[in-house]
Design an enzyme around this catalytic site. Sequence first.
Site, PDB file in Angstrom:
ATOM      1  N   SER A   4       0.840  -1.201   0.000  1.00  0.00           N
ATOM      2  CA  SER A   4       0.000   0.000   0.000  1.00  0.00           C
ATOM      3  C   SER A   4       0.870   1.244   0.000  1.00  0.00           C
ATOM      4  O   SER A   4       1.983   1.243   0.537  1.00  0.00           O
ATOM      5  CB  SER A   4      -0.912   0.018   1.229  1.00  0.00           C
ATOM      6  OG  SER A   4      -0.177   0.352   2.405  1.00  0.00           O
ATOM      7  N   ASP A   5       0.363   2.311  -0.605  1.00  0.00           N
ATOM      8  CA  ASP A   5       0.958   3.617  -0.362  1.00  0.00           C
ATOM      9  C   ASP A   5       0.717   3.949   1.110  1.00  0.00           C
ATOM     10  O   ASP A   5      -0.101   3.330   1.789  1.00  0.00           O
ATOM     11  CB  ASP A   5       0.345   4.672  -1.283  1.00  0.00           C
ATOM     12  CG  ASP A   5       1.272   5.858  -1.511  1.00  0.00           C
ATOM     13  OD1 ASP A   5       2.189   6.081  -0.683  1.00  0.00           O
ATOM     14  OD2 ASP A   5       1.091   6.583  -2.508  1.00  0.00           O
ATOM     15  N   TRP A   6       1.429   4.948   1.614  1.00  0.00           N
ATOM     16  CA  TRP A   6       1.420   5.233   3.047  1.00  0.00           C
ATOM     17  C   TRP A   6       0.055   5.768   3.481  1.00  0.00           C
ATOM     18  O   TRP A   6      -0.326   6.868   3.118  1.00  0.00           O
ATOM     19  CB  TRP A   6       2.543   6.212   3.362  1.00  0.00           C
ATOM     20  CG  TRP A   6       3.855   5.541   3.670  1.00  0.00           C
ATOM     21  CD1 TRP A   6       4.661   5.792   4.745  1.00  0.00           C
ATOM     22  CD2 TRP A   6       4.530   4.507   2.922  1.00  0.00           C
ATOM     23  NE1 TRP A   6       5.775   4.972   4.713  1.00  0.00           N
ATOM     24  CE2 TRP A   6       5.724   4.180   3.610  1.00  0.00           C
ATOM     25  CE3 TRP A   6       4.242   3.805   1.752  1.00  0.00           C
ATOM     26  CZ2 TRP A   6       6.620   3.200   3.171  1.00  0.00           C
ATOM     27  CZ3 TRP A   6       5.128   2.826   1.305  1.00  0.00           C
ATOM     28  CH2 TRP A   6       6.294   2.538   2.007  1.00  0.00           C
TER      29      TRP A   6
END
Length: 871
Positions: free
Chosen positions: A287-289
């Site tokens: 996932s992106d942050w």
Amino acid sequence: MQLLKFLAQIPPITQFVISDNLQVERRDLAHSEPHYPSPWTSPTAQGWEDAYAKAKDFVSQLTLAEKVNLTTGVGWQGEQCVGQVGSIPRLGFRSLCMQDSPLGIRFADYVSAFSSGQTVAATFDRSLIYRRGKAMGEENKIKGVDVLLGPVAGPIGRVAEGGRNWEGFSPDPYLTGVAIAETIKGIQDAGVIACAKHYIGNEQEHFRQVGESQGRGFNISDPISSNIDDKTMHELYLWPFVDAVRAGVGSIMCSYNQVNNSGSCQNSKMLNGLLKGELGFQGFVMSDWQAQHSGAASAVAGLDMTMPGDTLFNSGFSFWGTNLTLAVLNGTVPQYRVDDMAMRIMAAYFKVGRTIDQGPITFDSWTRDTFGPIHFAANEGYQQINWHVDAQEDHGDLIREIGAKSTVLLKNEGVLPLKKPRFLAVIGEDAGPSPIGPNGCSDRGCDEGTLAMGWGSGSDDFPYLITPIDALQYQALDDHTRIEAILDNYASSTIEALVTQEDAIALVFVNADSGEGYIEVDGNAGDRKNLTLWGSGDELIKNVSSLCNNTIVIIHSVGPTIVTDWYDSPNVTAIVWAGLPGQESGRSIVDVLYGKVNPAARTPFTWAAKAEDYGTEILTEANNGNGAPQQDFPEGVFIDYRAVDRANKTPIFEFGFGLSYTTFEYSDLQVKKANAGEYKPTVGQSPEAPTFGNYSTDLDDYLFPESSFPYIWQYIYPYVNTTSSLKDASQDPEYGQAAEEFLPTGAIDSAAHDLNPAGPGLADQSGGNPDLFDVLYTVTATITNTGEIVGDEVPQLYVSLGGDDDPKVLLRGFDRIRIDPGCTATFTADLTRRDISNWDVEAQNWAVTSAPKTVFVGPSSRKLPLSATLS
């Protein structure tokens, strides 16, 4: 106990579950159909066999808690890297370190600041792109990074004003596909996992995150939805990710935005259906942050690792960690899915040549102090955290070479190359240093001095920055040239007095900046407000050129700007685009201006006459009430030069355009048909979902091991706080509800499933049906250097697919060839079945239509002197 209080606050698992079906029911808008189960890895996938075997041996030894540790970040600022998963000390595995950025190493000292992706794409040089990737991988390896968070194919550049376009390569999917593949090969050949991002449809910064948007006064409930049809997805946005997967990329990062109103990190169609099913991706999805918004739902939809682990930065809560452990124990998430997550992560790790005997992480993202807390957020674990290791090697020479070979000569009335000029008047803030130094603004979040890098997480710190005025003065010293500089765009009277002097050649340096959405500069919230030059650059050029009849314009920018008002002035004798060249900016531009390097770069985007000609724009106002802003993509595949061509607009400088100090002629186009077989849809089935090792069902085995190590505040663990019952451990009043009651049909199915007809077989290379990459034609052309100096030429191959809804031409091949004066060279390019196919939305497969196909060869997208019809 502090841990008990912390874990008691974790919301129940069912609160995290959002099925694709529920999202469809919630909105009468674009939707993404569910696709389950999540495909598992194949032990016979070409190029992954050895990595799979090593991963199987490792993962088979793990407990459930250890597998969960591999999948879950330890929390923002939990350890040294921007993202780290939990360790497995029992087997001597220190954890995995994930670190920005796609042009260097963010938050580290003694590392190089490379040219941007968009800039290196302008070289049209596969070898140079690979060498850049290899050098970045080498520096990350030295610093102890395991996963480099790059390269970028999303945004691809749908909108010219897109804030992060410069992190990627080009709005042309073929060029981006080649560049991302070569970069990945370089990074991973250096022993570091590449992470291709942001998957998918992440084309603007506005509304990408709820919190960021609410902070700017927009009361939205969900991130923006990029609404993309199936044909456009395959022929444009997915195209470069196919090349990334075929290059063996170990990781892919899902993005903040939604796609067709389903979050990218729990969009089962995008992750399970396209990426893991149709492309046969064998690595792991990260996932992106803070882009994960559910627990069990994202797990079964295909997410394999959550970053940075906490639901919100420094919250101490996680959708996974303890919750994922409990989800497996209570049957919500099947064991094979967590096993598959761990297998994918470790297979990617072993594929790049790593062993369990890892080196140390030699830097700390949160401080440059040599000693400090290893757990920064908790201020615990005081020790040495920075070794200040110099990882730069001789990469400055490479950066200088890339900067020069990526510089595009857009106009030249014979003034270039400079030959010991008598008097240079250097004008513009962009020629000089920032008054607060090259790293004075956090994450490069300002536009002070010369522009060599955009802002945001895609940046890193300059070890040094050679500005244009620095390098020009050294050259002037060698040539006995008089040189004076005015580094203030608004010092009008002083500028006038200088540039009107006899023999003056005015070098005007201007720029346009952008970056990631959490930073706003001069009202530009990541995305650019417009396509004008910053600092009144356009007015500066017009003022200087009205006074000096030999004005050379040098542009450092994140993409195209509108040059219509001044580019054709007879007093503007040359225009140069130098992109974002990195730390060697000054020496690179001097190499081109003085002819030490004969320019051959090509613009990787179109310079339109006006912004409206691109046909797309940033969505800047919420258009769905308090719901997710809806960004439809009605233009389909028609972006950049495809859009300008369809609208019959005349660009100022077309895609692929670039001049040289010599001249070339094209002749003798030949097309040879290959003896390729027919396209056959893939058939067969996967095996049943494998599991690796058993796991204990005794809740006592998952209690926090107080005797082994101390509890760290905000740190994400896979352990529980009570052993009385699963219900008590999960704090879930609805415990006992069957997974099938709230997860989509088939979400936890472990039976054999049919392979995707457009995908690879079990023993094929990932990236799609292998027949798609058969060579159908080989195209050759003769190129002659008709000038008096040696130079590189960039021949380009374009194809017309012939359909009414197809672009006029599509880039399908290129090369960069060095040719001596008076000599000839042969340009050769292969056309694969993929290159001349369209996506058939009814058949859900690729097909070569009956429309007549034509190939073109020339030096740009609008200068194509050679053509032939494909039989």
